[in-house]
Design a protein around this motif. Structure first.
Motif, PDB file in Angstrom:
ATOM      1  N   UNK A  46      30.891  54.849  36.598  1.00 18.57           N
ATOM      2  CA  UNK A  46      29.805  56.309  36.240  1.00 18.57           C
ATOM      3  C   UNK A  46      29.117  56.573  37.930  1.00 18.57           C
ATOM      4  N   UNK A  47      29.471  56.784  38.321  1.00 18.41           N
ATOM      5  CA  UNK A  47      29.347  56.799  39.755  1.00 18.41           C
ATOM      6  C   UNK A  47      31.124  57.837  39.845  1.00 18.41           C
ATOM      7  N   UNK A  48      31.939  58.208  40.089  1.00 18.28           N
ATOM      8  CA  UNK A  48      32.376  58.164  40.013  1.00 18.28           C
ATOM      9  C   UNK A  48      33.108  59.712  38.727  1.00 18.28           C
ATOM     10  N   UNK A  49      32.699  59.367  37.972  1.00 17.66           N
ATOM     11  CA  UNK A  49      32.683  60.291  36.877  1.00 17.66           C
ATOM     12  C   UNK A  49      31.912  61.425  36.452  1.00 17.66           C
ATOM     13  N   UNK A  50      30.351  61.071  37.784  1.00 17.09           N
ATOM     14  CA  UNK A  50      29.652  61.831  38.042  1.00 17.09           C
ATOM     15  C   UNK A  50      30.014  63.105  38.891  1.00 17.09           C
ATOM     16  N   UNK A  51      30.144  62.167  39.711  1.00 21.47           N
ATOM     17  CA  UNK A  51      30.954  63.113  41.503  1.00 21.47           C
ATOM     18  C   UNK A  51      32.743  63.703  40.766  1.00 21.47           C
ATOM     19  N   UNK A  52      32.696  63.659  39.293  1.00 26.28           N
ATOM     20  CA  UNK A  52      33.902  63.611  39.222  1.00 26.28           C
ATOM     21  C   UNK A  52      35.147  63.754  39.938  1.00 26.28           C
ATOM     22  N   UNK A  53      35.316  62.481  40.489  1.00 24.79           N
ATOM     23  CA  UNK A  53      36.339  61.870  41.339  1.00 24.79           C
ATOM     24  C   UNK A  53      37.246  60.965  39.817  1.00 24.79           C
ATOM     25  N   UNK A  54      38.876  60.508  39.832  1.00 21.63           N
ATOM     26  CA  UNK A  54      39.534  59.776  39.209  1.00 21.63           C
ATOM     27  C   UNK A  54      39.160  58.364  39.863  1.00 21.63           C
ATOM     28  N   UNK A  55      38.490  57.391  39.335  1.00 17.12           N
ATOM     29  CA  UNK A  55      39.151  56.060  40.008  1.00 17.12           C
ATOM     30  C   UNK A  55      39.734  54.965  39.037  1.00 17.12           C
ATOM     31  N   UNK A  56      40.954  54.211  39.683  1.00 16.69           N
ATOM     32  CA  UNK A  56      41.924  52.796  38.774  1.00 16.69           C
ATOM     33  C   UNK A  56      41.500  51.678  39.282  1.00 16.69           C
ATOM     34  N   UNK A  57      41.092  50.704  38.561  1.00 15.43           N
ATOM     35  CA  UNK A  57      41.129  49.396  38.531  1.00 15.43           C
ATOM     36  C   UNK A  57      42.175  49.112  38.672  1.00 15.43           C
ATOM     37  N   UNK A  58      42.121  48.148  40.288  1.00 19.39           N
ATOM     38  CA  UNK A  58      43.422  47.149  39.581  1.00 19.39           C
ATOM     39  C   UNK A  58      43.054  45.630  39.681  1.00 19.39           C
ATOM     40  N   UNK A  59      42.955  45.710  38.799  1.00 18.28           N
ATOM     41  CA  UNK A  59      42.087  43.865  38.966  1.00 18.28           C
ATOM     42  C   UNK A  59      43.176  43.127  38.169  1.00 18.28           C
ATOM     43  N   UNK A  60      42.612  41.821  38.202  1.00 15.07           N
ATOM     44  CA  UNK A  60      43.581  41.104  37.245  1.00 15.07           C
ATOM     45  C   UNK A  60      43.160  41.355  36.070  1.00 15.07           C
ATOM     46  N   UNK A  61      44.830  40.344  35.509  1.00 16.76           N
ATOM     47  CA  UNK A  61      43.764  40.645  33.964  1.00 16.76           C
ATOM     48  C   UNK A  61      43.298  39.397  33.752  1.00 16.76           C
ATOM     49  N   UNK A  62      43.142  38.568  34.010  1.00 16.26           N
ATOM     50  CA  UNK A  62      42.150  37.398  34.061  1.00 16.26           C
ATOM     51  C   UNK A  62      41.554  37.112  34.938  1.00 16.26           C
ATOM     52  N   UNK A  63      39.873  37.100  35.001  1.00 11.23           N
ATOM     53  CA  UNK A  63      39.163  37.169  36.258  1.00 11.23           C
ATOM     54  C   UNK A  63      38.712  35.525  36.034  1.00 11.23           C
ATOM     55  N   UNK A  64      38.626  34.224  36.588  1.00 12.24           N
ATOM     56  CA  UNK A  64      38.424  33.344  36.151  1.00 12.24           C
ATOM     57  C   UNK A  64      36.748  33.331  36.483  1.00 12.24           C
ATOM     58  N   UNK A  65      36.339  32.228  35.954  1.00  9.34           N
ATOM     59  CA  UNK A  65      34.604  32.240  36.005  1.00  9.34           C
ATOM     60  C   UNK A  65      33.906  31.378  36.963  1.00  9.34           C
ATOM     61  N   UNK A  66      35.249  32.012  38.263  1.00  9.63           N
ATOM     62  CA  UNK A  66      34.445  31.078  39.482  1.00  9.63           C
ATOM     63  C   UNK A  66      33.076  31.693  39.849  1.00  9.63           C
ATOM     64  N   UNK A  67      32.698  30.371  40.852  1.00 12.66           N
ATOM     65  CA  UNK A  67      31.099  30.657  40.933  1.00 12.66           C
ATOM     66  C   UNK A  67      30.822  31.714  42.333  1.00 12.66           C
ATOM     67  N   UNK A  68      29.959  32.519  42.167  1.00 14.83           N
ATOM     68  CA  UNK A  68      29.801  33.099  43.322  1.00 14.83           C
ATOM     69  C   UNK A  68      27.770  32.945  43.699  1.00 14.83           C
ATOM     70  N   UNK A  69      27.761  32.262  44.406  1.00 17.55           N
ATOM     71  CA  UNK A  69      26.022  32.831  44.197  1.00 17.55           C
ATOM     72  C   UNK A  69      25.568  34.053  44.526  1.00 17.55           C
ATOM     73  N   UNK A  70      23.734  34.134  43.728  1.00 21.89           N
ATOM     74  CA  UNK A  70      23.409  35.537  44.075  1.00 21.89           C
ATOM     75  C   UNK A  70      23.164  36.603  45.035  1.00 21.89           C
ATOM     76  N   UNK A  71      22.929  36.012  45.909  1.00 23.70           N
ATOM     77  CA  UNK A  71      22.754  36.341  47.416  1.00 23.70           C
ATOM     78  C   UNK A  71      24.412  36.892  47.714  1.00 23.70           C
ATOM     79  N   UNK A  72      25.456  36.574  47.532  1.00 27.39           N
ATOM     80  CA  UNK A  72      26.460  37.181  47.848  1.00 27.39           C
ATOM     81  C   UNK A  72      26.697  38.141  46.831  1.00 27.39           C
ATOM     82  N   UNK A  73      26.895  37.781  46.104  1.00 19.75           N
ATOM     83  CA  UNK A  73      27.573  38.938  44.566  1.00 19.75           C
ATOM     84  C   UNK A  73      26.372  39.983  44.765  1.00 19.75           C
ATOM     85  N   UNK A  74      25.518  40.190  45.067  1.00 18.77           N
ATOM     86  CA  UNK A  74      23.921  40.648  45.166  1.00 18.77           C
ATOM     87  C   UNK A  74      24.820  42.132  46.621  1.00 18.77           C
TER      88      UNK A  74
END
Length: 170
Positions: A46-74
């Motif tokens: 959303x952010x880059x679309x509004x700024x007219x920039x192209x964004x590419x994502x290199x994320x793993x195919x399967x991201x496990x539901x590894x716990x991440x506490x709320x403060x760290x996540x935020x």
């Protein structure tokens, strides 16, 4: 009147986006790396679309539901947003790549742009934003790194150890 209406609509969109972020940040069902990845993808697109920039994502195919506490996540989400803002405001980039790497010990989020870059030796006094990112990551037990080359672009990296993280296969 039309311009005032347009300004009001833009403010409402910003407020709605901030509210979604707050709700996401406090929702305990979102305390996972996979939730963070989905949130970052949505926000960056959303952010880059509004700024007219192209964004590419290199994320793993399967991201496990590894716990991440709320403060760290935020804090990580806020840090990534600040880095994206820097790309839009300062980099003069046409493209950015957001990569997420995860193993049993740590989570790494890396943002690379093809912008104008900067001289890291000259940013120490003026780079308050970079200092803030470093402090924010240290506050959650992680670290912040960056590399830049004039005329080539900039890479920022957020590294967060995963406390009590489950193995990826078990």
């Amino acid at each position: 009147n039309a311009s005032r209406l347009s300004e009001s609509a833009a403010r409402v969109r910003v407020l709605a986006s901030r509210m979604r972020e707050v709700v996401w940040a406090v929702n305990p069902r979102c305390d996972t790396v996979s939730s963070l990845a989905s949130f970052l993808e949505q926000q960056a697109s959303q952010f880059f679309h509004q700024a007219n920039l192209r964004v590419l994502f290199e994320f793993p195919e399967d991201i496990p539901a590894t716990p991440l506490d709320a403060n760290s996540r935020h804090q990580l989400a806020l840090s990534v947003r600040e880095a994206l803002t820097n790309v839009v405001r300062h980099a003069q980039a046409t493209e950015a790549v957001i990569a997420l790497t995860l193993d049993s010990k740590r989570l790494i989020v890396e943002i690379t742009d093809n912008g104008c870059g900067f001289d890291p030796a000259k940013v120490a006094g003026a780079g308050q934003g970079l200092l803030n990112l470093g402090e924010r990551l240290r506050g959650i037990g992680g670290r912040f790194e960056y590399a830049s080359q004039i005329g080539v672009g900039t890479t920022v990296r957020f590294v967060l150890p995963l406390r009590g993280a489950l193995g990826l296969h078990g």
